[in-house]
Design an enzyme around this catalytic site. Structure first.
Site, short mmCIF file in Angstrom:
data_model
loop_
_atom_site.label_atom_id
_atom_site.label_comp_id
_atom_site.label_asym_id
_atom_site.label_seq_id
_atom_site.Cartn_x
_atom_site.Cartn_y
_atom_site.Cartn_z
N LYS A 73 -21.94 -69.73 8.63
CA LYS A 73 -21.20 -70.58 9.56
C LYS A 73 -22.19 -71.29 10.50
O LYS A 73 -23.39 -71.12 10.37
CB LYS A 73 -20.18 -69.74 10.35
CG LYS A 73 -19.30 -68.84 9.48
CD LYS A 73 -18.23 -69.60 8.70
CE LYS A 73 -17.62 -68.80 7.56
NZ LYS A 73 -16.63 -67.83 7.91
C1 LIG Z 1 -15.57 -66.90 7.26
C2 LIG Z 1 -14.13 -67.08 7.44
C3 LIG Z 1 -13.29 -66.05 7.86
C4 LIG Z 1 -13.76 -64.63 8.02
O1 LIG Z 1 -14.85 -64.49 8.85
P1 LIG Z 1 -15.83 -63.21 8.66
O2 LIG Z 1 -16.72 -63.29 9.85
O3 LIG Z 1 -16.55 -63.43 7.37
O4 LIG Z 1 -14.98 -62.00 8.64
C5 LIG Z 1 -11.95 -66.33 8.09
N1 LIG Z 1 -11.46 -67.57 7.89
C6 LIG Z 1 -12.22 -68.58 7.46
C7 LIG Z 1 -11.62 -69.94 7.28
C8 LIG Z 1 -13.58 -68.38 7.19
O5 LIG Z 1 -14.34 -69.36 6.73
#
Ligand SMILES: *Cc1c(COP(=O)(O)O)cnc(C)c1O
Length: 415
Positions: A206
């Site tokens: 991210k």
């Molecule tokens: C990455 C992501 C999640 C989950 O986040 P984590 O930190 O990996 O648990 C939830 N929703 C979306 C749209 C994501 O891209």
């Protein structure tokens, strides 16, 4: 002319974290200090994040999935309830609702932007009503870094008495610019009586990384207090006389203050805490968010230029007019059918040319668990989006020339 595809270039993944010496120093300082968890780095990160996104408060937690779980739980969503979730998302937006005991009313998305609009949310609400579910919340996903149309969705939430849980795991740094005002993603929406919360992920792929990390932001003090309590076993240090003390003698010392060992629990919570080690990393990264967002915007502008000659077979992501995105993904739209190539063959050819790609996402309603639970749904927008989407490399350390490399590799892979 230089070959844009020399064989010896390093592999370009579709996404990658940017860790610098200042991040390493921040983490090392925690390791040398007194707290490894829930110390000054967590508190500092929560203050900085809330200030950055324009929310009254932020609660840091273990990951984005935990953030979703805490948001749904704090809103009191449970069995018999349903949450509206666009099918074009990561599994967790839906799974977290299911873990709360709720059903998921999958919504279709715009085939070009991949975003859930008002009409798609309304159709999902109607399907849920037919199934006898009580819809409690809309969970729009700000796919790839662009926001869902939040003015319309917030109006729908107000009209229907629904809560809003914005899944902004892709969108830290994105600003909503509709109606002439600027609202950062995370500020939430005013006047949504049932509650307005935003969740973030700081997974390494991210925009800013904690390693594993997440957060819930919001401005309703009671709701945020519940998020905070649920994140830490449902524990409260202060006695709440109204609910009866866990131990009346321990609750207050001679001066009327809680004794140091006192705690009470009004509802069972989780351990979804973020450690200070992770918080130090993500706090340090937050300081470079503008740089990351700027670099991503520059790379996306280059992609728009370099992919233009490949149209209409290849088109960059569709732009929506209501936000200034902090791009998480370069989700290109590729007409594999007309090109006469399967996505699998194109991905393999790109990989052989040193270019990593990924697909975001297989529509969640197609997953075996959900087909078993909700039957087969016709969501043509999500399927059309899935048919064409391919996420191209996008991360701040990419050089401008890497975009040329990706475009040249795509041209070769499709020819
Ligand atoms: C990455 C992501 C999640 C989950 O986040 P984590 O930190 O990996 O648990 C939830 N929703 C979306 C749209 C994501 O891209």
């Amino acid at each position: 002319m230089a070959d844009p595809l020399p064989a010896e270039l390093p592999f370009l993944p579709y996404g990658r974290q940017s860790v610098e010496e200042e991040d390493i120093a921040a983490v090392a300082a925690v390791l040398r200090g007194d707290w490894l968890t829930q110390g000054p780095a967590v508190a500092g990160f929560e203050r900085a994040l809330a200030a950055r996104v324009g929310a009254a408060e932020a609660v840091a937690c273990a990951n984005g999935t935990a953030a979703l779980r805490l948001a749904y739980a704090a809103l009191g969503i449970g069995p018999g309830d349903a949450v509206v979730v666009p099918s074009n998302t990561f599994l967790a937006t839906a799974s977290a609702a299911r873990h709360a005991g709720a059903e998921v009313a999958f919504a279709d998305v715009d085939p070009d932007s991949g975003l859930m609009g008002v009409a798609e949310a309304e159709a999902a609400i109607a399907r849920a009503a037919k199934a006898g579910w009580r819809v409690r919340a809309l969970a729009p996903v700000h796919y790839a870094g662009q926001t869902a149309p939040m003015d319309g969705l917030a109006a729908l939430a107000r009209a229907e008495g629904l809560a809003l849980v914005e899944d902004a795991c892709h969108a830290i740094g994105t600003v909503d610019v509709s109606g002439g005002s600027e609202t950062p993603v995370g500020a939430g929406r005013a006047g949504v009586e049932a509650g307005s919360l935003t969740v973030f992920s700081f997974h390494p792929v991210k925009t800013i990384a904690a390693g594993e990390g997440g957060a819930v932001t919001g401005s309703d003090p009671a709701l945020m207090a519940r998020v905070r309590r649920l994140c830490n076993h449902g524990m409260m240090r202060e006695p709440h006389a109204g609910e009866g003390f866990a131990d009346p003698e321990a609750a207050l010392d001679a001066e009327g203050k809680p004794n140091p060992w006192y705690y009470e629990m009004a509802e069972p919570g989780f351990n979804h805490r973020l450690s200070d080690i992770h918080a130090a990393l993500v706090l340090s990264q937050l300081g470079r968010l503008d740089r990351f967002v700027g670099r991503r915007a520059r790379l996306m502008a280059l992609y728009a230029e370099r992919l233009a000659p490949l149209a209409p077979l290849v088109r960059p992501p569709a732009l929506v007019p209501w936000c200034r995105p902090a791009w998480h993904l370069c989700a290109a739209r590729i007409d594999f059918r007309t090109a006469g190539r399967t996505r699998s063959a194109v991905m393999a050819a790109l990989r052989a040319l040193g270019v990593g790609t990924q697909v975001h996402y297989i529509p969640v309603h197609r997953q075996p668990y959900w087909r078993r639970r909700t039957g087969d749904l016709a969501l043509p927008g999500a399927m059309a989006h899935y048919d064409r989407t391919l996420s191209l490399p996008l991360f701040p350390a990419m050089a401008d020339g890497d975009v040329d490399r990706v475009a040249a590799a795509l041209e070769r892979a499709l020819s």
